[in-house]
Design a protein around this motif. Structure first.
Motif, PDB file in Angstrom:
ATOM      1  N   VAL A 184     -18.369   4.194  -9.448  1.00 44.87           N
ATOM      2  CA  VAL A 184     -17.239   3.313  -9.147  1.00 44.87           C
ATOM      3  C   VAL A 184     -17.287   2.057 -10.016  1.00 44.87           C
ATOM      4  N   LYS A 241      -6.943  17.977  -6.707  1.00 40.80           N
ATOM      5  CA  LYS A 241      -7.183  18.871  -7.821  1.00 40.80           C
ATOM      6  C   LYS A 241      -8.012  20.066  -7.370  1.00 40.80           C
ATOM      7  N   TYR A 255      -7.932  -2.736  -8.694  1.00 40.14           N
ATOM      8  CA  TYR A 255      -8.080  -1.803  -7.566  1.00 40.14           C
ATOM      9  C   TYR A 255      -9.359  -1.010  -7.735  1.00 40.14           C
ATOM     10  N   VAL A 256      -9.893  -0.602  -6.598  1.00 37.50           N
ATOM     11  CA  VAL A 256     -11.122   0.185  -6.601  1.00 37.50           C
ATOM     12  C   VAL A 256     -11.107   1.065  -5.353  1.00 37.50           C
ATOM     13  N   ALA A 297      -9.735   6.849 -18.179  1.00 35.68           N
ATOM     14  CA  ALA A 297      -8.508   7.664 -18.229  1.00 35.68           C
ATOM     15  C   ALA A 297      -7.802   7.713 -16.879  1.00 35.68           C
ATOM     16  N   PHE A 317     -16.495   1.010 -14.766  1.00 31.39           N
ATOM     17  CA  PHE A 317     -15.449   0.339 -15.547  1.00 31.39           C
ATOM     18  C   PHE A 317     -14.978  -0.958 -14.890  1.00 31.39           C
ATOM     19  N   TRP A 346     -11.398   9.996  -4.704  1.00 29.65           N
ATOM     20  CA  TRP A 346     -10.745  10.082  -6.016  1.00 29.65           C
ATOM     21  C   TRP A 346      -9.974  11.410  -6.173  1.00 29.65           C
ATOM     22  N   GLY A 366      -4.495  11.212  -5.229  1.00 33.52           N
ATOM     23  CA  GLY A 366      -3.232  10.480  -5.247  1.00 33.52           C
ATOM     24  C   GLY A 366      -3.258   9.145  -4.528  1.00 33.52           C
ATOM     25  N   VAL A 367      -4.417   8.748  -4.021  1.00 27.73           N
ATOM     26  CA  VAL A 367      -4.480   7.521  -3.215  1.00 27.73           C
ATOM     27  C   VAL A 367      -4.133   6.288  -4.060  1.00 27.73           C
ATOM     28  N   ALA A 368      -4.785   6.132  -5.217  1.00 27.36           N
ATOM     29  CA  ALA A 368      -4.560   4.923  -6.015  1.00 27.36           C
ATOM     30  C   ALA A 368      -3.109   4.835  -6.487  1.00 27.36           C
ATOM     31  N   THR A 369      -2.545   5.951  -6.902  1.00 24.67           N
ATOM     32  CA  THR A 369      -1.144   5.933  -7.349  1.00 24.67           C
ATOM     33  C   THR A 369      -0.233   5.478  -6.220  1.00 24.67           C
ATOM     34  N   ARG A 379      -3.876   6.487 -16.104  1.00 25.42           N
ATOM     35  CA  ARG A 379      -2.859   7.431 -15.584  1.00 25.42           C
ATOM     36  C   ARG A 379      -2.231   6.884 -14.291  1.00 25.42           C
TER      37      ARG A 379
HETATM   38  C1  COA Z   1      -9.298   4.749 -11.217  1.00 23.58           C
HETATM   39  C2  COA Z   1      -9.159   5.138  -9.754  1.00 23.58           C
HETATM   40  C3  COA Z   1      -8.594   3.946  -8.986  1.00 23.58           C
HETATM   41  C4  COA Z   1      -8.194   6.315  -9.654  1.00 23.58           C
HETATM   42  O1  COA Z   1      -7.922   6.546  -8.292  1.00 23.58           O
HETATM   43  P1  COA Z   1      -7.424   7.957  -7.749  1.00 23.58           P
HETATM   44  O2  COA Z   1      -6.960   7.757  -6.353  1.00 23.58           O
HETATM   45  O3  COA Z   1      -8.460   8.975  -8.000  1.00 23.58           O
HETATM   46  O4  COA Z   1      -6.175   8.230  -8.693  1.00 23.58           O
HETATM   47  P2  COA Z   1      -5.008   9.295  -8.380  1.00 23.58           P
HETATM   48  O5  COA Z   1      -5.556  10.385  -7.521  1.00 23.58           O
HETATM   49  O6  COA Z   1      -3.830   8.534  -7.879  1.00 23.58           O
HETATM   50  O7  COA Z   1      -4.766   9.907  -9.809  1.00 23.58           O
HETATM   51  C5  COA Z   1      -3.741   9.487 -10.652  1.00 23.58           C
HETATM   52  C6  COA Z   1      -3.746  10.328 -11.890  1.00 23.58           C
HETATM   53  O8  COA Z   1      -4.940  10.088 -12.647  1.00 23.58           O
HETATM   54  C7  COA Z   1      -5.607  11.305 -12.906  1.00 23.58           C
HETATM   55  N1  COA Z   1      -7.030  11.015 -12.878  1.00 23.58           N
HETATM   56  C8  COA Z   1      -7.748  10.503 -11.875  1.00 23.58           C
HETATM   57  N2  COA Z   1      -9.031  10.358 -12.228  1.00 23.58           N
HETATM   58  C9  COA Z   1      -9.113  10.813 -13.513  1.00 23.58           C
HETATM   59  C10 COA Z   1     -10.169  10.907 -14.474  1.00 23.58           C
HETATM   60  N3  COA Z   1     -11.403  10.502 -14.165  1.00 23.58           N
HETATM   61  N4  COA Z   1      -9.874  11.405 -15.693  1.00 23.58           N
HETATM   62  C11 COA Z   1      -8.630  11.782 -16.008  1.00 23.58           C
HETATM   63  N5  COA Z   1      -7.583  11.703 -15.153  1.00 23.58           N
HETATM   64  C12 COA Z   1      -7.831  11.236 -13.925  1.00 23.58           C
HETATM   65  C13 COA Z   1      -5.164  12.221 -11.787  1.00 23.58           C
HETATM   66  O9  COA Z   1      -5.310  13.572 -12.148  1.00 23.58           O
HETATM   67  C14 COA Z   1      -3.717  11.812 -11.634  1.00 23.58           C
HETATM   68  O10 COA Z   1      -2.918  12.320 -12.663  1.00 23.58           O
HETATM   69  P3  COA Z   1      -1.977  13.620 -12.461  1.00 23.58           P
HETATM   70  O11 COA Z   1      -1.167  13.349 -11.229  1.00 23.58           O
HETATM   71  O12 COA Z   1      -1.198  13.676 -13.718  1.00 23.58           O
HETATM   72  O13 COA Z   1      -2.923  14.768 -12.257  1.00 23.58           O
HETATM   73  C15 COA Z   1     -10.509   5.525  -9.137  1.00 23.58           C
HETATM   74  O14 COA Z   1     -11.065   6.541  -9.929  1.00 23.58           O
HETATM   75  C16 COA Z   1     -11.480   4.373  -9.059  1.00 23.58           C
HETATM   76  O15 COA Z   1     -11.492   3.613  -8.093  1.00 23.58           O
HETATM   77  N6  COA Z   1     -12.344   4.241 -10.070  1.00 23.58           N
HETATM   78  C17 COA Z   1     -13.363   3.183 -10.088  1.00 23.58           C
HETATM   79  C18 COA Z   1     -12.800   1.784 -10.170  1.00 23.58           C
HETATM   80  C19 COA Z   1     -11.836   1.595 -11.305  1.00 23.58           C
HETATM   81  O16 COA Z   1     -11.979   2.154 -12.384  1.00 23.58           O
HETATM   82  N7  COA Z   1     -10.828   0.770 -11.025  1.00 23.58           N
HETATM   83  C20 COA Z   1      -9.812   0.447 -11.993  1.00 23.58           C
HETATM   84  C21 COA Z   1     -10.304  -0.620 -12.881  1.00 23.58           C
HETATM   85  S1  COA Z   1      -9.044  -1.011 -14.062  1.00 23.58           S
END
Ligand code: COA
Length: 190
Positions: free
Chosen positions: A44, A9, A106-107, A148, A47, A113, A116-119, A152
């Motif tokens: 991290v 982003k 997943y975490v 959120a 949630f 963050w 696109g890693v988590a996706t 996503r």
């Molecule tokens: C949730 C988490 C795994 C997301 O991982 P990530 O690698 O940042 O996710 P991605 O980059 O693949 O993003 C996927 C989509 O989510 C969106 N996104 C990511 N973080 C966001 C946020 N905080 N708010 C809104 N949208 C968000 C991205 O923009 C993307 O959407 P888009 O392609 O339409 O723009 C990461 O933030 C994390 O580890 N959080 C803490 C642990 C956690 O919450 N685990 C899940 C428990 S259920």
């Protein structure tokens, strides 16, 4: 795994991450220092059902006693360094009527963050799960209504939102509304 290079982003410190560098492998004790990075990060853990780790003993306990009890658990790695973790656990341990279902968790370290890693990882895990654990028919995930980003990720990886489980579990001392989503082995793979 579908592998692409995805731009981050606007405003993110690093512009890109090469998703071809992401690998999944078993977590082991040599990952302890890397694991402590995300398990001691309040952002991290916010949630997540686990409490913030306060010592390396917590990390050792996770690697030796918790990760080993999941149905499936891997470190998410870049250049073989663990940057997060992804797991499948039994949805209802001991309940035979639910043994074709597993819960995805997943975490990811906050430094990674929004790239696109988590996706990328979740898409891969869906494929691997229905292949390596071929008895599974359903993967489900529970996500806090305020998380959120995670919602996503699931949507992009093909999970279908099924509903909101009101005050379903207690996290960080508070009852939380959780969204339940699932993907079935018969659903189109993304
Ligand atoms: C949730 C988490 C795994 C997301 O991982 P990530 O690698 O940042 O996710 P991605 O980059 O693949 O993003 C996927 C989509 O989510 C969106 N996104 C990511 N973080 C966001 C946020 N905080 N708010 C809104 N949208 C968000 C991205 O923009 C993307 O959407 P888009 O392609 O339409 O723009 C990461 O933030 C994390 O580890 N959080 C803490 C642990 C956690 O919450 N685990 C899940 C428990 S259920």
């Amino acid at each position: 795994m579908e592998i692409t290079s995805i731009s981050s982003k606007p405003g993110a410190k690093e512009e890109r991450i090469d998703l071809t560098q992401i690998t999944l492998r078993p977590l082991n004790l040599s990952d302890l220092d890397d694991l402590m990075i995300w398990t001691t990060d309040e952002k991290v853990a916010k949630f997540c059902s686990w409490e913030l780790y306060t010592s390396k003993d917590d990390g050792i306990n996770f690697i030796e006693n918790i990760a080993t009890k999941f149905l499936w658990c891997k470190a998410i790695c870049i250049n073989d360094r663990a940057i997060g973790c992804v797991s499948l656990s039994s949805s209802s341990p001991g309940d035979k009527s639910r043994n074709k279902c597993a819960e995805l968790g997943y975490v990811l370290g906050s430094k990674y963050w929004g790239k696109g890693v988590a996706t990328c990882v979740v898409k891969q895990v869906v494929k691997v799960a229905f292949c390596e654990l071929s008895y599974l028919e359903r993967l489900e995930a529970l996500v806090d209504v305020e998380n959120a980003g995670s919602q996503r990720v699931l949507e992009k990886a093909g999970f279908q939102k099924e509903g909101v489980l009101r005050k379903y579990l207690v996290m960080k001392g508070k009852s939380r509304d959780m969204i339940i989503s699932s993907v079935l082995f018969t659903d189109p793979q993304l």
